[in-house]
Design a protein around this motif. Structure first.
Motif, PDB file in Angstrom:
ATOM      1  N   ILE A   1       0.896  -1.158   0.000  1.00 21.03           N
ATOM      2  CA  ILE A   1       0.000   0.000   0.000  1.00 21.03           C
ATOM      3  C   ILE A   1       0.941   1.216   0.000  1.00 21.03           C
ATOM      4  O   ILE A   1       1.570   1.510   1.020  1.00 21.03           O
ATOM      5  CB  ILE A   1      -0.927   0.008   1.239  1.00 21.03           C
ATOM      6  CG1 ILE A   1      -1.773  -1.279   1.280  1.00 21.03           C
ATOM      7  CG2 ILE A   1      -1.823   1.254   1.236  1.00 21.03           C
ATOM      8  CD1 ILE A   1      -2.634  -1.451   2.517  1.00 21.03           C
TER       9      ILE A   1
ATOM     10  N   LYS B   1     -10.965  -5.828  11.276  1.00 20.09           N
ATOM     11  CA  LYS B   1     -11.753  -7.018  10.915  1.00 20.09           C
ATOM     12  C   LYS B   1     -12.530  -7.559  12.109  1.00 20.09           C
ATOM     13  O   LYS B   1     -13.597  -8.149  11.956  1.00 20.09           O
ATOM     14  CB  LYS B   1     -10.841  -8.096  10.318  1.00 20.09           C
ATOM     15  CG  LYS B   1     -10.333  -7.684   8.940  1.00 20.09           C
ATOM     16  CD  LYS B   1      -9.323  -8.641   8.364  1.00 20.09           C
ATOM     17  CE  LYS B   1      -9.042  -8.282   6.913  1.00 20.09           C
ATOM     18  NZ  LYS B   1      -7.679  -8.356   6.503  1.00 20.09           N
TER      19      LYS B   1
ATOM     20  N   PHE C   1      -2.889 -13.726   4.397  1.00 22.11           N
ATOM     21  CA  PHE C   1      -4.158 -13.018   4.667  1.00 22.11           C
ATOM     22  C   PHE C   1      -4.904 -12.620   3.398  1.00 22.11           C
ATOM     23  O   PHE C   1      -6.107 -12.433   3.426  1.00 22.11           O
ATOM     24  CB  PHE C   1      -3.914 -11.792   5.564  1.00 22.11           C
ATOM     25  CG  PHE C   1      -3.021 -10.731   4.970  1.00 22.11           C
ATOM     26  CD1 PHE C   1      -3.524  -9.797   4.081  1.00 22.11           C
ATOM     27  CD2 PHE C   1      -1.679 -10.651   5.330  1.00 22.11           C
ATOM     28  CE1 PHE C   1      -2.699  -8.813   3.545  1.00 22.11           C
ATOM     29  CE2 PHE C   1      -0.850  -9.664   4.803  1.00 22.11           C
ATOM     30  CZ  PHE C   1      -1.364  -8.746   3.901  1.00 22.11           C
TER      31      PHE C   1
ATOM     32  N   ASN D   1      -8.642 -11.353   4.422  1.00 22.17           N
ATOM     33  CA  ASN D   1      -9.262 -10.313   3.596  1.00 22.17           C
ATOM     34  C   ASN D   1     -10.604 -10.753   2.999  1.00 22.17           C
ATOM     35  O   ASN D   1     -11.581 -10.007   3.037  1.00 22.17           O
ATOM     36  CB  ASN D   1      -8.315  -9.872   2.485  1.00 22.17           C
ATOM     37  CG  ASN D   1      -7.154  -9.058   3.025  1.00 22.17           C
ATOM     38  OD1 ASN D   1      -6.924  -9.016   4.237  1.00 22.17           O
ATOM     39  ND2 ASN D   1      -6.405  -8.423   2.142  1.00 22.17           N
TER      40      ASN D   1
ATOM     41  N   ASN E   1      -7.454  -7.403  -3.569  1.00 17.98           N
ATOM     42  CA  ASN E   1      -8.764  -7.403  -2.908  1.00 17.98           C
ATOM     43  C   ASN E   1      -9.899  -7.398  -3.929  1.00 17.98           C
ATOM     44  O   ASN E   1     -10.940  -8.022  -3.722  1.00 17.98           O
ATOM     45  CB  ASN E   1      -8.879  -6.209  -1.955  1.00 17.98           C
ATOM     46  CG  ASN E   1      -8.091  -6.442  -0.681  1.00 17.98           C
ATOM     47  OD1 ASN E   1      -8.046  -7.568  -0.167  1.00 17.98           O
ATOM     48  ND2 ASN E   1      -7.452  -5.405  -0.175  1.00 17.98           N
TER      49      ASN E   1
ATOM     50  N   TYR F   1     -14.700  -1.212   2.527  1.00 15.86           N
ATOM     51  CA  TYR F   1     -13.600  -1.982   3.133  1.00 15.86           C
ATOM     52  C   TYR F   1     -12.308  -1.162   3.168  1.00 15.86           C
ATOM     53  O   TYR F   1     -11.616  -1.103   4.186  1.00 15.86           O
ATOM     54  CB  TYR F   1     -13.419  -3.294   2.359  1.00 15.86           C
ATOM     55  CG  TYR F   1     -12.198  -4.079   2.777  1.00 15.86           C
ATOM     56  CD1 TYR F   1     -12.197  -4.824   3.960  1.00 15.86           C
ATOM     57  CD2 TYR F   1     -11.036  -4.055   2.003  1.00 15.86           C
ATOM     58  CE1 TYR F   1     -11.057  -5.519   4.352  1.00 15.86           C
ATOM     59  CE2 TYR F   1      -9.906  -4.746   2.388  1.00 15.86           C
ATOM     60  CZ  TYR F   1      -9.922  -5.479   3.557  1.00 15.86           C
ATOM     61  OH  TYR F   1      -8.795  -6.158   3.964  1.00 15.86           O
TER      62      TYR F   1
ATOM     63  N   CYS G   1     -10.310   0.095   6.557  1.00 20.31           N
ATOM     64  CA  CYS G   1      -8.897  -0.235   6.817  1.00 20.31           C
ATOM     65  C   CYS G   1      -8.074   1.021   7.093  1.00 20.31           C
ATOM     66  O   CYS G   1      -7.046   0.961   7.766  1.00 20.31           O
ATOM     67  CB  CYS G   1      -8.299  -0.984   5.624  1.00 20.31           C
ATOM     68  SG  CYS G   1      -8.916  -2.662   5.440  1.00 20.31           S
TER      69      CYS G   1
ATOM     70  N   TYR H   1      -3.333 -14.475  11.436  1.00 20.92           N
ATOM     71  CA  TYR H   1      -3.268 -15.175  10.134  1.00 20.92           C
ATOM     72  C   TYR H   1      -2.560 -16.512  10.252  1.00 20.92           C
ATOM     73  O   TYR H   1      -2.761 -17.243  11.208  1.00 20.92           O
ATOM     74  CB  TYR H   1      -2.583 -14.285   9.080  1.00 20.92           C
ATOM     75  CG  TYR H   1      -3.196 -12.941   9.026  1.00 20.92           C
ATOM     76  CD1 TYR H   1      -4.478 -12.780   8.510  1.00 20.92           C
ATOM     77  CD2 TYR H   1      -2.555 -11.839   9.535  1.00 20.92           C
ATOM     78  CE1 TYR H   1      -5.080 -11.548   8.499  1.00 20.92           C
ATOM     79  CE2 TYR H   1      -3.164 -10.597   9.520  1.00 20.92           C
ATOM     80  CZ  TYR H   1      -4.414 -10.475   9.000  1.00 20.92           C
ATOM     81  OH  TYR H   1      -5.007  -9.262   8.997  1.00 20.92           O
TER      82      TYR H   1
ATOM     83  N   VAL I   1      -1.640  -4.546   8.984  1.00 16.76           N
ATOM     84  CA  VAL I   1      -0.406  -4.152   8.297  1.00 16.76           C
ATOM     85  C   VAL I   1      -0.001  -2.698   8.556  1.00 16.76           C
ATOM     86  O   VAL I   1       1.065  -2.269   8.139  1.00 16.76           O
ATOM     87  CB  VAL I   1      -0.434  -4.441   6.772  1.00 16.76           C
ATOM     88  CG1 VAL I   1      -0.466  -5.925   6.482  1.00 16.76           C
ATOM     89  CG2 VAL I   1      -1.561  -3.707   6.087  1.00 16.76           C
TER      90      VAL I   1
HETATM   91  O1  DON Z   1      -6.682  -5.324   2.599  1.00 18.50           O
HETATM   92  C1  DON Z   1      -5.502  -5.200   2.892  1.00 18.50           C
HETATM   93  O2  DON Z   1      -4.606  -5.813   2.327  1.00 18.50           O
HETATM   94  C2  DON Z   1      -5.167  -4.242   4.017  1.00 18.50           C
HETATM   95  N1  DON Z   1      -6.026  -3.106   3.992  1.00 18.50           N
HETATM   96  C3  DON Z   1      -5.310  -4.907   5.330  1.00 18.50           C
HETATM   97  C4  DON Z   1      -4.505  -6.172   5.453  1.00 18.50           C
HETATM   98  C5  DON Z   1      -3.963  -6.388   6.797  1.00 18.50           C
HETATM   99  O3  DON Z   1      -3.908  -5.531   7.629  1.00 18.50           O
HETATM  100  C6  DON Z   1      -3.387  -7.720   7.049  1.00 18.50           C
HETATM  101  N2  DON Z   1      -2.643  -7.649   8.270  1.00 18.50           N
HETATM  102  N3  DON Z   1      -1.811  -8.096   8.811  1.00 18.50           N
END
Ligand code: DON
Length: 310
Positions: free
Chosen positions: A28, A67, A96, A116, A168, A192, A196, A244, A262
């Motif tokens: 990201i 989540k 994840f 996810n 996603n 979503y 986040c 996870y 994350v």
């Molecule tokens: O959807 C995603 O990939 C992120 N917004 C959230 C993923 C996440 O935080 C996994 N964590 N450890």
């Protein structure tokens, strides 16, 4: 000085070096700008009062820690049976954002609400006609669980993930094709991504997890936010699926129902000593997406105070 605070200060110093290990979540783009050397901790509890150190009041995006809240809200908006008809509560050994199990296992349903795919399905079950309605549902649940009444989402992290969220989107469109995900896919994803990107501090996470530790009861406001039954279920799923594909090792080493994100946050619950809510923040992540220094902090704390539920 209080002995426990002194020990927490020492654990903090010992764990700081671990911020050098791992990497920030650069998939990201906006998160790749975060300083990886930060470490924060906040704990609130009946017998423990409040303890904090380091970057405990630095804002970061909640990411997957949300989540837990999406799962709670989806159940409150529907029923446990409805949510569990769409997503099961089984641990996974895949990452994840893995797509493979959706086709091979579990009749197209995501294995659990904390990966996810599972969280995207739960987001689709939140009441509301627009993505903004769904986000506000989560924000108002959070406001009932912690002192922070200014909770909002970070626009640039939201846009950054929306722009780059191909994985996603794949998960969501795949689930739409099998009928597990119902509704407007882009609108559900928009909600979503915004959820986040909600900003929190370690203190917010500690207070939210303290409500879970207190079986859904908010001691500050006197409100039973959700039932003891639901709190127990959520803690169980956190213990089994919250980290996870690192949940097994985490259970052995730390033994606290927890949820990572994350953004570097981890929310942990202790039900011992009258209950304790813990928030840690360390944006440098291991390969599974969990905070390296944060996990180390929780490991030392849990082992020293014998907090493991097992
Ligand atoms: O959807 C995603 O990939 C992120 N917004 C959230 C993923 C996440 O935080 C996994 N964590 N450890």
């Amino acid at each position: 000085m209080d002995l426990l605070q002194k020990r927490i200060d020492e654990i903090y110093q010992e764990c700081l070096e671990y911020t050098d290990e791992g990497r920030v979540a650069d998939y990201i783009p906006e998160l790749s700008r975060v300083d990886k050397y930060q470490l924060g901790f906040y704990a609130v509890g009946a017998e423990f009062d409040e303890y904090y150190i380091g970057a405990y009041d630095v804002k970061f995006t909640i990411q997957s820690v949300a989540k837990v809240l999406i799962f709670i809200c989806a159940i409150l908006d529907n029923s446990t049976a409805k949510v569990l008809s769409k997503v099961t509560v089984e641990p996974t050994s895949s990452s994840f954002n893995s797509i493979v199990n959706l086709e091979l296992e579990n009749e197209n349903r995501p294995l659990n609400p904390f990966i996810n795919s599972g969280a995207i399905v739960c987001t689709s079950l939140l009441k509301g006609t627009t993505s903004e309605d769904r986000v506000q549902q989560i924000i108002s649940l959070m406001k009932r669980m912690c002192d922070n009444q200014d909770i909002t989402y970070n626009e640039s992290v939201y846009l950054s993930e929306k722009k780059t969220g191909a994985r996603n989107r794949s998960l969501a469109y795949y689930m739409s094709s099998t009928g597990v995900l119902e509704g407007d896919v882009e609108d559900i994803l928009d909600a979503y991504f915004k959820i986040c990107a909600i900003e929190v501090t370690c203190k917010d996470l500690a207070q939210i997890s303290y409500v879970l530790a207190q079986d859904g009861y908010n001691e500050n406001t006197g409100e039973q936010v959700f039932s003891k039954f639901l709190a127990n279920r959520v803690r169980s799923v956190m213990a089994l699926c919250g980290m996870y594909d690192g949940s097994g090792e985490f259970a052995v080493e730390v033994g606290l129902p927890s949820k990572s994100g994350v953004g570097g946050g981890i929310m942990s619950i202790s039900t011992k000593h009258g209950g304790m809510g813990i928030g840690v923040f360390g944006p440098s992540l291991d390969k599974k997406g969990n905070s390296v220094a944060g996990v180390m902090f929780l490991k030392r704390l849990s082992q020293e105070l014998s907090l493991s539920i097992f």
